[in-house]
Design a protein around this motif. Structure first.
Motif, short mmCIF file in Angstrom:
data_model
loop_
_atom_site.label_atom_id
_atom_site.label_comp_id
_atom_site.label_asym_id
_atom_site.label_seq_id
_atom_site.Cartn_x
_atom_site.Cartn_y
_atom_site.Cartn_z
N ALA A 71 0.81 -1.17 -0.05
CA ALA A 71 -0.22 -0.23 -0.01
C ALA A 71 0.81 1.25 0.02
O ALA A 71 0.34 2.42 -0.38
CB ALA A 71 -0.95 0.00 1.41
N ARG A 72 1.94 1.16 0.64
CA ARG A 72 3.00 2.27 0.59
C ARG A 72 3.66 2.57 -1.07
O ARG A 72 4.09 3.52 -1.11
CB ARG A 72 4.23 2.04 1.50
CG ARG A 72 3.56 1.94 2.94
CD ARG A 72 4.70 1.16 3.71
NE ARG A 72 5.99 1.46 3.46
CZ ARG A 72 6.82 0.51 4.25
NH1 ARG A 72 6.57 0.05 4.96
NH2 ARG A 72 8.15 0.81 4.02
N VAL A 105 -5.32 -3.83 -2.23
CA VAL A 105 -6.54 -4.48 -1.85
C VAL A 105 -6.15 -6.11 -1.34
O VAL A 105 -5.59 -6.74 -2.18
CB VAL A 105 -7.56 -4.48 -2.80
CG1 VAL A 105 -8.86 -5.42 -2.14
CG2 VAL A 105 -8.11 -3.24 -3.09
N GLY A 106 -6.43 -6.45 -0.29
CA GLY A 106 -5.96 -7.55 0.21
C GLY A 106 -7.33 -8.52 0.43
O GLY A 106 -8.31 -8.05 1.05
N VAL A 107 -7.18 -9.74 -0.30
CA VAL A 107 -8.41 -10.67 -0.37
C VAL A 107 -7.92 -12.01 0.09
O VAL A 107 -6.79 -12.51 -0.14
CB VAL A 107 -9.01 -10.90 -1.69
CG1 VAL A 107 -9.68 -9.54 -2.41
CG2 VAL A 107 -7.74 -11.21 -2.75
N ASP A 108 -8.78 -12.96 0.81
CA ASP A 108 -8.34 -14.04 1.39
C ASP A 108 -9.63 -14.99 1.25
O ASP A 108 -10.85 -14.52 1.49
CB ASP A 108 -7.84 -14.02 2.83
CG ASP A 108 -6.91 -15.25 3.07
OD1 ASP A 108 -5.66 -15.22 2.74
OD2 ASP A 108 -7.51 -16.37 3.22
N LEU A 109 -9.49 -16.22 1.19
CA LEU A 109 -10.48 -17.15 1.14
C LEU A 109 -11.20 -17.29 2.61
O LEU A 109 -12.53 -17.54 2.73
CB LEU A 109 -9.94 -18.52 0.71
CG LEU A 109 -10.92 -19.70 1.06
CD1 LEU A 109 -12.01 -19.76 0.05
CD2 LEU A 109 -10.36 -21.05 0.94
N ALA A 110 -10.42 -17.23 3.58
CA ALA A 110 -10.85 -17.28 4.93
C ALA A 110 -11.23 -16.02 5.79
O ALA A 110 -10.43 -14.98 5.66
CB ALA A 110 -9.71 -17.95 5.90
N HIS A 170 -7.95 -10.91 10.77
CA HIS A 170 -6.67 -10.67 11.45
C HIS A 170 -6.16 -9.55 10.65
O HIS A 170 -5.73 -8.59 11.17
CB HIS A 170 -5.68 -11.78 11.08
CG HIS A 170 -5.57 -12.98 12.03
ND1 HIS A 170 -5.04 -13.10 13.19
CD2 HIS A 170 -6.19 -14.30 11.89
CE1 HIS A 170 -5.27 -13.79 13.77
NE2 HIS A 170 -5.96 -14.79 13.04
N ALA A 171 -6.37 -9.17 9.12
CA ALA A 171 -5.72 -8.39 8.53
C ALA A 171 -6.30 -6.87 8.81
O ALA A 171 -5.67 -5.86 9.03
CB ALA A 171 -5.97 -8.75 7.13
N ARG A 172 -7.83 -7.09 9.19
CA ARG A 172 -8.43 -5.75 9.30
C ARG A 172 -7.70 -5.16 10.75
O ARG A 172 -7.53 -4.05 11.05
CB ARG A 172 -9.79 -5.67 9.57
CG ARG A 172 -10.32 -5.84 7.95
CD ARG A 172 -11.90 -6.32 8.00
NE ARG A 172 -12.43 -6.38 6.67
CZ ARG A 172 -13.62 -6.81 6.33
NH1 ARG A 172 -14.27 -7.48 7.30
NH2 ARG A 172 -14.02 -7.06 5.00
N ARG A 173 -7.62 -6.27 11.74
CA ARG A 173 -7.42 -5.63 13.04
C ARG A 173 -5.96 -5.07 12.90
O ARG A 173 -5.53 -4.45 14.02
CB ARG A 173 -7.40 -6.79 13.94
CG ARG A 173 -8.92 -7.32 14.40
CD ARG A 173 -8.90 -8.37 15.40
NE ARG A 173 -8.37 -9.56 15.32
CZ ARG A 173 -8.94 -10.39 14.59
NH1 ARG A 173 -10.29 -10.50 14.26
NH2 ARG A 173 -8.31 -11.84 14.38
N THR A 200 -4.13 -0.94 11.65
CA THR A 200 -4.46 0.04 12.56
C THR A 200 -4.45 1.30 11.92
O THR A 200 -5.36 2.31 12.29
CB THR A 200 -3.63 0.14 13.86
OG1 THR A 200 -2.09 0.33 13.46
CG2 THR A 200 -3.89 -1.07 14.62
N GLY A 201 -3.67 1.56 10.95
CA GLY A 201 -3.43 3.10 10.27
C GLY A 201 -4.49 2.92 8.90
O GLY A 201 -4.42 3.91 8.07
N HIS A 202 -5.29 1.90 8.70
CA HIS A 202 -6.35 1.99 7.42
C HIS A 202 -5.46 2.05 6.36
O HIS A 202 -6.10 2.94 5.39
CB HIS A 202 -7.40 2.82 7.84
CG HIS A 202 -8.03 2.49 8.94
ND1 HIS A 202 -8.79 1.48 9.27
CD2 HIS A 202 -8.06 3.20 10.27
CE1 HIS A 202 -9.29 1.52 10.65
NE2 HIS A 202 -8.98 2.51 11.05
#
Length: 238
Positions: A67-68, A74-79, A85-88, A91-93
């Motif tokens: 993202a830098r 955009v991060g995507v995952d099956l699970a 986990h990724a959203r938590r 923290t800097g969105h």
């Protein structure tokens, strides 16, 4: 095709059982040891004004680094548990994370329609996918890059299995993070080395650059040596 219920539940349970702290997953190394080495291999071939999709993002460690360097990541995952986990962790969105089954071609097309042509980062996804699903994952990459994007794909070589087998033979058995992979029924380094480039060749994608590189893990063998796994990388485009 969609992935099997068993495969989906294996990854959901793995991520539910994995703590939030950085590096708790065996493959969740710092971006400075992963994406930071991969981006210079991709960048000379890519339009960095395009967004980038981290396909199989896990905890989003690499997505946040990417993202830098791109206007949108955009991060995507099956699970769903991995996306949590990724959203938590973000923290800097800095990035956006969502659930996506890469074998669901309709869902992949909708993502492409929303973002337009993108660059794609695919790190160690095909080698552990179910055999019938591997061509569909490759097809997702082709759909997302469209006409203008480029992909960086890095996948374990089959000889990584020997490295993992050696690590599992310590006096106390597999180290904890490797044991967790086995306990959840996940199967690393199962794809044939020649098959992975062939998936993309069959889709009409060119390979302007390729080579070998080690993927850094977050676990050590019993003797204290870090587990690094041999992998092949390729840049793909049209």
């Amino acid at each position: 095709m969609d992935v099997s219920k068993r495969y989906r539940e294996a990854w959901e349970s793995y991520w539910r059982d994995t703590p939030d702290e950085p590096g708790a997953a065996i493959f969740d190394c710092a971006a400075e040891l992963s994406a930071a080495h991969h981006l210079p291999l991709l960048a000379p071939h890519a339009d960095t004004a395009l967004p980038i999709v981290d396909l199989g993002c896990g905890t989003g460690t690499q997505t946040r680094y990417l993202a830098r360097h791109f206007p949108q990541a955009v991060g995507v995952d099956l699970a769903e548990a991995a996306v949590g986990h990724a959203r938590r962790a973000d923290t800097g969105h800095t990035a956006h994370f969502e659930q996506l089954d890469a074998t669901d071609q309709d869902a992949v097309r909708r993502l492409h329609e929303r973002l337009g042509d993108t660059n794609v980062y695919l790190r160690a996804v095909i080698h552990q996918s179910e055999p019938d699903a591997r061509p569909a994952v490759a097809a997702a990459v082709a759909t997302l890059i469209g006409a203008r994007g480029r992909a960086f794909v890095v996948e374990l070589l089959s000889r990584a299995k020997g490295v993992l087998a050696h690590a599992a033979q310590g006096p106390d058995g597999p180290p904890p993070k490797l044991a967790s992979i086995f306990r959840h029924g996940l199967t690393p380094a199962e794809a044939d080395d020649a098959a992975i480039p062939r998936f993309f060749h069959d889709l009409g994608l060119s390979v302007p650059a390729h080579g070998e590189i080690d993927l850094v893990m977050t676990e050590n063998r019993a003797d204290g040596v870090r587990i690094d796994l041999p992998a092949q990388w390729m840049v793909l485009g049209r």
